[in-house]
Design an enzyme around this catalytic site. Structure first.
Site, PDB file in Angstrom:
ATOM      1  N   HIS A 109       0.801  -1.219   0.000  1.00  0.00           N
ATOM      2  CA  HIS A 109       0.000   0.000   0.000  1.00  0.00           C
ATOM      3  C   HIS A 109       0.840   1.278   0.000  1.00  0.00           C
ATOM      4  O   HIS A 109       1.932   1.317   0.558  1.00  0.00           O
ATOM      5  CB  HIS A 109      -0.909   0.039   1.228  1.00  0.00           C
ATOM      6  CG  HIS A 109      -1.826  -1.132   1.333  1.00  0.00           C
ATOM      7  ND1 HIS A 109      -2.249  -1.626   2.545  1.00  0.00           N
ATOM      8  CD2 HIS A 109      -2.406  -1.915   0.393  1.00  0.00           C
ATOM      9  CE1 HIS A 109      -3.056  -2.659   2.340  1.00  0.00           C
ATOM     10  NE2 HIS A 109      -3.159  -2.848   1.052  1.00  0.00           N
ATOM     11  N   LYS A 126       5.447   7.151   6.648  1.00  0.00           N
ATOM     12  CA  LYS A 126       4.713   6.250   7.535  1.00  0.00           C
ATOM     13  C   LYS A 126       5.656   5.705   8.593  1.00  0.00           C
ATOM     14  O   LYS A 126       6.829   5.467   8.332  1.00  0.00           O
ATOM     15  CB  LYS A 126       4.151   5.102   6.692  1.00  0.00           C
ATOM     16  CG  LYS A 126       3.304   4.100   7.430  1.00  0.00           C
ATOM     17  CD  LYS A 126       2.863   2.958   6.523  1.00  0.00           C
ATOM     18  CE  LYS A 126       1.817   3.384   5.543  1.00  0.00           C
ATOM     19  NZ  LYS A 126       1.244   2.233   4.790  1.00  0.00           N
ATOM     20  N   TYR A 146       0.068   2.150  12.939  1.00  0.00           N
ATOM     21  CA  TYR A 146       0.620   2.984  11.880  1.00  0.00           C
ATOM     22  C   TYR A 146       0.370   4.455  12.196  1.00  0.00           C
ATOM     23  O   TYR A 146      -0.705   4.807  12.667  1.00  0.00           O
ATOM     24  CB  TYR A 146      -0.083   2.767  10.538  1.00  0.00           C
ATOM     25  CG  TYR A 146      -0.484   1.380  10.154  1.00  0.00           C
ATOM     26  CD1 TYR A 146       0.119   0.749   9.070  1.00  0.00           C
ATOM     27  CD2 TYR A 146      -1.503   0.694  10.816  1.00  0.00           C
ATOM     28  CE1 TYR A 146      -0.265  -0.512   8.669  1.00  0.00           C
ATOM     29  CE2 TYR A 146      -1.890  -0.566  10.418  1.00  0.00           C
ATOM     30  CZ  TYR A 146      -1.273  -1.165   9.343  1.00  0.00           C
ATOM     31  OH  TYR A 146      -1.658  -2.421   8.953  1.00  0.00           O
ATOM     32  N   ASP A 188      -6.699  -5.864  -2.215  1.00  0.00           N
ATOM     33  CA  ASP A 188      -5.308  -6.258  -2.419  1.00  0.00           C
ATOM     34  C   ASP A 188      -5.170  -7.278  -3.544  1.00  0.00           C
ATOM     35  O   ASP A 188      -4.153  -7.314  -4.237  1.00  0.00           O
ATOM     36  CB  ASP A 188      -4.702  -6.799  -1.126  1.00  0.00           C
ATOM     37  CG  ASP A 188      -4.422  -5.702  -0.110  1.00  0.00           C
ATOM     38  OD1 ASP A 188      -4.539  -4.507  -0.449  1.00  0.00           O
ATOM     39  OD2 ASP A 188      -4.086  -6.041   1.037  1.00  0.00           O
TER      40      ASP A 188
END
Length: 187
Positions: free
Chosen positions: A61, A71, A131, A165
């Site tokens: 991603h 991130k 995250y 996905d």
């Protein structure tokens, strides 16, 4: 917090200090001044938490410009094989995936600069991932690369995938909008 650069410019393994006693443990996962010393972004805009069963692959991603983001990830429960793929044209690591074991046991995390795709395989019965990202989720800029098209030796052939996905295009069919700038590698 110890930080170790990886073979992907601007991507760091984060090893926080773990303080433990009879009560359990305490871990500081972020320190603004340490990140500033390294030129890492600290303008976090959203945080997420996911739980994945054994054999789940999430990824690969990222968000495209102008909603691209840096991130930071940690595995809070269980264990994952975390994978980073550099999508920045001109990077010395362009198109090369790297894998890292993140777990509740090792308290290790990763900082990923903008222009890198991220994914992981849940190794344990249940893996909890945390995250932080520097942009707000933008469905129009949400993107991904097929997990099995990146030249990484995943230790699984038939993972559990989300429908989304399972529809990602291959790396070979991806025209990257990202360009590597050595002066801004960690941004």
């Amino acid at each position: 917090m110890d930080t170790t650069p990886t073979d992907i410019p601007g991507c760091y393994v984060l090893q926080p200090k773990v303080v433990g006693d009879l009560r359990g443990s305490f871990v500081k996962t972020f320190h603004d001044e340490r990140f500033a010393e390294l030129g890492l972004r600290t303008d976090w805009r959203e945080e997420y938490f996911s739980v994945s069963a054994r054999g789940v692959v999430r990824g690969m991603h990222f968000q495209t410009p102008p909603a691209a983001h840096a991130k930071m990830v940690f595995c809070l429960t269980g264990e994952v094989l975390d994978v980073v793929l550099d999508l920045r044209r001109g990077s010395p690591a362009f198109g090369r995936p790297l894998g890292f074991t993140l777990s509740a046991q090792n308290s290790r995390g990763l900082y990923l600069p903008s222009g890198c795709a991220h994914g992981f395989l849940s190794i344990s019965e249940a893996s909890g991932m945390y995250y932080k990202v520097t942009s707000v989720h933008s469905p129009a800029h949400d993107a991904g690369i097929a997990w099995n098209s990146i030249g990484f030796d995943w230790p699984i052939k038939m993972p559990a995938l989300s429908e989304r996905d399972g529809r990602h295009h291959s790396l070979a069919d991806f025209d990257t909008p990202f360009t590597f700038d050595p002066a801004q590698a960690a941004r």
